[in-house]
Design an enzyme around this catalytic site. Structure first.
Site, PDB file in Angstrom:
ATOM      1  N   ARG A  83       0.671  -1.196  -0.114  1.00  0.00           N
ATOM      2  CA  ARG A  83       0.207  -0.120  -0.134  1.00  0.00           C
ATOM      3  C   ARG A  83       0.366   1.606   0.092  1.00  0.00           C
ATOM      4  O   ARG A  83       0.410   2.460  -0.375  1.00  0.00           O
ATOM      5  CB  ARG A  83      -0.728  -0.004   1.518  1.00  0.00           C
TER       6      ARG A  83
ATOM      7  N   GLU B 280       5.196 -11.156  14.833  1.00  0.00           N
ATOM      8  CA  GLU B 280       4.641 -11.338  16.147  1.00  0.00           C
ATOM      9  C   GLU B 280       4.711 -13.037  15.978  1.00  0.00           C
ATOM     10  O   GLU B 280       5.050 -13.733  16.505  1.00  0.00           O
ATOM     11  CB  GLU B 280       3.305 -11.137  15.889  1.00  0.00           C
TER      12      GLU B 280
HETATM   13  P1  AMP Z   1       3.986  -2.801  11.874  1.00  0.00           P
HETATM   14  O1  AMP Z   1       5.296  -3.602  11.675  1.00  0.00           O
HETATM   15  O2  AMP Z   1       3.162  -3.397  12.997  1.00  0.00           O
HETATM   16  O3  AMP Z   1       3.999  -0.720  11.577  1.00  0.00           O
HETATM   17  O4  AMP Z   1       3.007  -3.009  11.084  1.00  0.00           O
HETATM   18  C1  AMP Z   1       2.652  -1.764   9.622  1.00  0.00           C
HETATM   19  C2  AMP Z   1       2.363  -2.550   8.102  1.00  0.00           C
HETATM   20  O5  AMP Z   1       1.256  -3.875   8.414  1.00  0.00           O
HETATM   21  C3  AMP Z   1       1.903  -1.609   7.760  1.00  0.00           C
HETATM   22  O6  AMP Z   1       2.336  -2.572   6.302  1.00  0.00           O
HETATM   23  C4  AMP Z   1       0.090  -2.493   7.342  1.00  0.00           C
HETATM   24  O7  AMP Z   1      -0.061  -2.158   6.473  1.00  0.00           O
HETATM   25  C5  AMP Z   1       0.473  -3.415   7.736  1.00  0.00           C
HETATM   26  N1  AMP Z   1      -1.087  -3.345   9.379  1.00  0.00           N
HETATM   27  C6  AMP Z   1      -0.747  -3.773  10.691  1.00  0.00           C
HETATM   28  N2  AMP Z   1      -1.449  -3.713  11.897  1.00  0.00           N
HETATM   29  C7  AMP Z   1      -2.574  -3.706  10.818  1.00  0.00           C
HETATM   30  C8  AMP Z   1      -3.585  -3.173  11.136  1.00  0.00           C
HETATM   31  N3  AMP Z   1      -4.509  -3.524  12.536  1.00  0.00           N
HETATM   32  N4  AMP Z   1      -4.400  -2.639   9.096  1.00  0.00           N
HETATM   33  C9  AMP Z   1      -4.235  -2.742   8.389  1.00  0.00           C
HETATM   34  N5  AMP Z   1      -2.633  -3.134   8.127  1.00  0.00           N
HETATM   35  C10 AMP Z   1      -2.271  -3.168   9.256  1.00  0.00           C
END
Ligand code: AMP
Length: 181
Positions: A64, A101
């Protein structure tokens, strides 16, 4: 400056509970992208702090971040560089592991895409734990470039990612927040 007077971005983001697994509230931004006012409002708000910034590239994170980053790069008159999941880029790459995770994932950038002294704006749709953005930051820094700022449509502040990125010296710009994960 509030440029959102006419448009409520949060209203156009669809929440899908328990995707991709139980307990996760997935913030589906495709419904915002599909709305012509929504896509423009999100793009405009992401880029307005950087209209006269000294930047060389927009770097977007798969997938995205490509949609938003491409639009931001076009509007700012900059080139676009992708960060992709492992194995997707055809040329020589450098990679960075990051913890999910469950398990570990890897993101990559072309080794010759950006270089020492380049000034980069990092773009993705959402920051949660910050793992993905931190890995992207490491890749950009390994390339010798500087991340001038990182911008996201959605921040999930309870997961601490935007704070972690700020603690690493990055200027973070986000448009809306959702509570919880
Ligand atoms: P993080 O690495 O945990 O900051 O997760 C960010 C990436 O995962 C981004 O590219 C988001 O598109 C996706 N992502 C993580 N959590 C969500 C969520 N609750 N809703 C939508 N996309 C998420």
């Amino acid at each position: 400056m509030d440029l959102r007077k006419g448009f409520d971005i949060a209203r156009y983001i669809r929440t899908i509970p328990d995707y991709p697994k139980p307990g996760i509230m997935f913030r589906d931004i495709t419904t915002l992208f599909a709305n012509p006012y929504g896509f423009r409002a999100a793009t405009d708000e992401l880029l307005w702090p950087y209209l006269s910034a000294d930047l060389d590239y927009v770097v977007g994170i798969e997938a995205r971040g490509f949609i938003l980053g491409g639009a931001v790069a076009h509007e700012l008159g900059l080139g676009f560089v992708p960060i992709r999941k492992k194995g997707k880029l055809p040329g020589r790459t450098i990679g960075q592991d990051y913890t999910l995770e469950y398990g570990v994932d890897t993101v990559e950038i072309h080794a010759d895409a950006i270089t020492t002294g380049d000034k980069v704006l990092l773009v993705d749709d959402l920051i949660a734990t910050g793992g993905t953005a931190e890995a992207a930051l490491e890749l950009i820094r390994k390339s010798g470039a500087d991340v001038i700022a990182a911008c996201f449509v959605v921040d999930l502040p309870d997961l601490g990612g935007s704070k972690k990125l700020k603690n690493k010296g990055v200027n973070v710009h986000t448009l809306i927040e959702f509570e919880g994960d």
